[in-house]
Scaffold this motif. Structure first.
Motif, PDB file in Angstrom:
ATOM      1  N   GLY A   9       0.491  -1.389  -0.023  1.00  0.00           N
ATOM      2  CA  GLY A   9       0.018  -0.659  -0.217  1.00  0.00           C
ATOM      3  C   GLY A   9       1.027   1.270   0.130  1.00  0.00           C
ATOM      4  N   LEU A  10       2.121   1.006   0.801  1.00  0.00           N
ATOM      5  CA  LEU A  10       2.776   2.524   0.811  1.00  0.00           C
ATOM      6  C   LEU A  10       3.666   2.795  -0.409  1.00  0.00           C
ATOM      7  N   ALA A  11       3.656   1.719  -0.977  1.00  0.00           N
ATOM      8  CA  ALA A  11       4.577   1.418  -2.465  1.00  0.00           C
ATOM      9  C   ALA A  11       3.659   2.285  -3.317  1.00  0.00           C
ATOM     10  N   GLU A  12       1.787   1.874  -3.452  1.00  0.00           N
ATOM     11  CA  GLU A  12       1.371   2.666  -4.040  1.00  0.00           C
ATOM     12  C   GLU A  12       1.376   4.081  -4.172  1.00  0.00           C
ATOM     13  N   LEU A  13       1.220   4.759  -2.990  1.00  0.00           N
ATOM     14  CA  LEU A  13       1.385   5.179  -3.014  1.00  0.00           C
ATOM     15  C   LEU A  13       2.323   7.019  -3.342  1.00  0.00           C
ATOM     16  N   ALA A  14       3.239   5.857  -2.998  1.00  0.00           N
ATOM     17  CA  ALA A  14       4.925   6.703  -3.377  1.00  0.00           C
ATOM     18  C   ALA A  14       5.574   6.704  -4.281  1.00  0.00           C
ATOM     19  N   THR A  15       4.667   5.609  -5.228  1.00  0.00           N
ATOM     20  CA  THR A  15       5.456   5.377  -6.410  1.00  0.00           C
ATOM     21  C   THR A  15       4.592   5.611  -7.520  1.00  0.00           C
TER      22      THR A  15
END
Length: 387
Positions: A9-15
């Motif tokens: 989920g963080l990867a979807e927000l950050a990239t």
């Protein structure tokens, strides 16, 4: 803790969906890099947060796209007691994942290239780089031995073994690198010169400048200069902590700014603003009057801003809400007047000349900015005033 879904989920927000950094972010157990951190409590004090004692709050904090403060006024959260409430400024953090990715993208990091992560912090950028490039291509450097040691141990627990270096980068950076990403804000001059020397000819650097939010990127030419630009992007990083160059103690000058009537008083043109949060104004003020430090206070209906400078100049502007402020100033420079000239230019022209400006960093660490007829220089003894 089941962290993989959180990290995805963080990867979807950050990239971006097609970013080569999505997988490194998704495969990094970020919570392991910051098991304890500092947060402001309801009273405004720094309060210790301990992840293992509250796994849900730990996961919520670690996998939000936000920075976690790990050291305040010399006290690292790892070494703190629950009753500790440090009163100083943040000195280190687990930097927001999205910002780390943006800096890596600005540096044009690619496969097979050697990378220096200057400002280890909690080790997040180093972890992402190891995933993408391989440990053998990554060096992580910080002036604080504890940060280097703690990050190295936590990275090793993830299976990463980059080169970990403790050094004062403003004095000397061991080695030479194809890419340098700075997650500390470097002051133009000698300290920046030391870092520039570590960039290989043809290599690239991405850094911010001290007391600004300007991201400067560029390529190193055969003359040892960095040719590049100010990105149309902004970031806020902490100043490096060098044992040989302590921050000037301006407490007495701030006290004078709070209490004195000054040498000049009058009514300002524009409402009081928290300059530290007005990133473009703050950056232009530093380019115009290098070395200004800021203060800001609010009351029931009042807002007061303070500007002080190591040369003894100070300014205070106070007003109710958006009313024109009462301004008091003293010293060799009229700091609030300088800020108002910047705000007038912004209102008149609709923009300041900083973002998108050409940047040239010379081997002595001086930074020369230009855009059209405007130019400014920072960090050189012969630096001219901006025009």
């Amino acid at each position: 803790m089941e962290w993989r879904k959180r990290a995805q989920g963080l990867a979807e927000l950050a990239t971006d969906p097609d970013s080569r950094w999505r997988t490194p972010v998704a495969r990094t157990p970020r919570h392991q890099l910051a098991p304890r951190w500092w947060e402001r409590d309801a009273s405004g004090q720094w309060a210790l947060r301990d992840g293992p004692s509250d796994p849900r709050a730990w996961a919520d904090a670690a996998y939000a796209d936000r920075s976690l403060i790990t050291q305040v006024d010399g006290l690292h959260a790892d070494k703190a007691e629950p009753h500790d409430h440090p009163e100083g400024l943040p000195e280190s953090s687990a930097t927001q994942a999205g910002l780390l990715v943006r800096m890596l993208c600005h540096a044009r990091v690619g496969d097979g290239l050697s990378l220096l992560d200057l400002g280890t912090g909690a080790g997040g950028l180093t972890a992402y780089a190891c995933h993408r490039l391989g440990d053998q291509h990554v060096t992580s450097l910080d002036v604080d031995p504890y940060l280097v040691s703690a990050a190295g141990e936590r990275l090793a627990a993830m299976g990463h073994h980059p080169r970990m270096v403790t050094a004062d980068a403003t004095e000397y950076v061991p080695g030479a690198y194809d890419r340098v990403v700075c997650t500390v804000a470097l002051a133009p001059g000698r300290g920046l010169a030391s870092v520039i020397r570590a960039v290989r000819p043809g290599g690239r650097i991405a850094t911010t400048l001290a007391r600004t939010s300007l991201i400067v990127t560029g390529w190193k030419n055969e003359a040892g200069e960095i040719e590049g630009r100010v990105e149309r992007d902004m970031a806020g990083f902490m100043l490096p902590r060098s044992g040989d160059a302590p921050r000037p103690d301006l407490a007495e000058l701030f006290a004078r700014a709070r209490e004195s009537g000054g040498e000049e008083s009058g009514t300002g043109r524009y409402p009081v603003v928290d300059v530290a949060d007005a990133w473009e104004l703050r950056s232009m003020l530093e380019v115009t009057v290098p070395g200004v430090e800021l203060g800001y206070e609010t009351g029931d209906r009042t807002r007061t801003a303070y500007l002080v400078h190591p040369d003894g100049s100070w300014a205070r502007a106070s007003a109710e809400w958006t009313d024109p402020p009462e301004v008091h100033q003293a010293g060799p420079q009229r700091l609030w007047s300088a800020l108002e000239r910047i705000r007038n230019r912004l209102n008149t022209e609709g923009a300041l000349p900083l973002l998108g400006a050409k940047a040239l960093i010379t081997p002595d660490g001086a930074v020369h900015l230009s855009r059209g007829h405007w130019h400014a220089s920072l960090g050189s003894p012969s630096a001219e005033a901006p025009r």
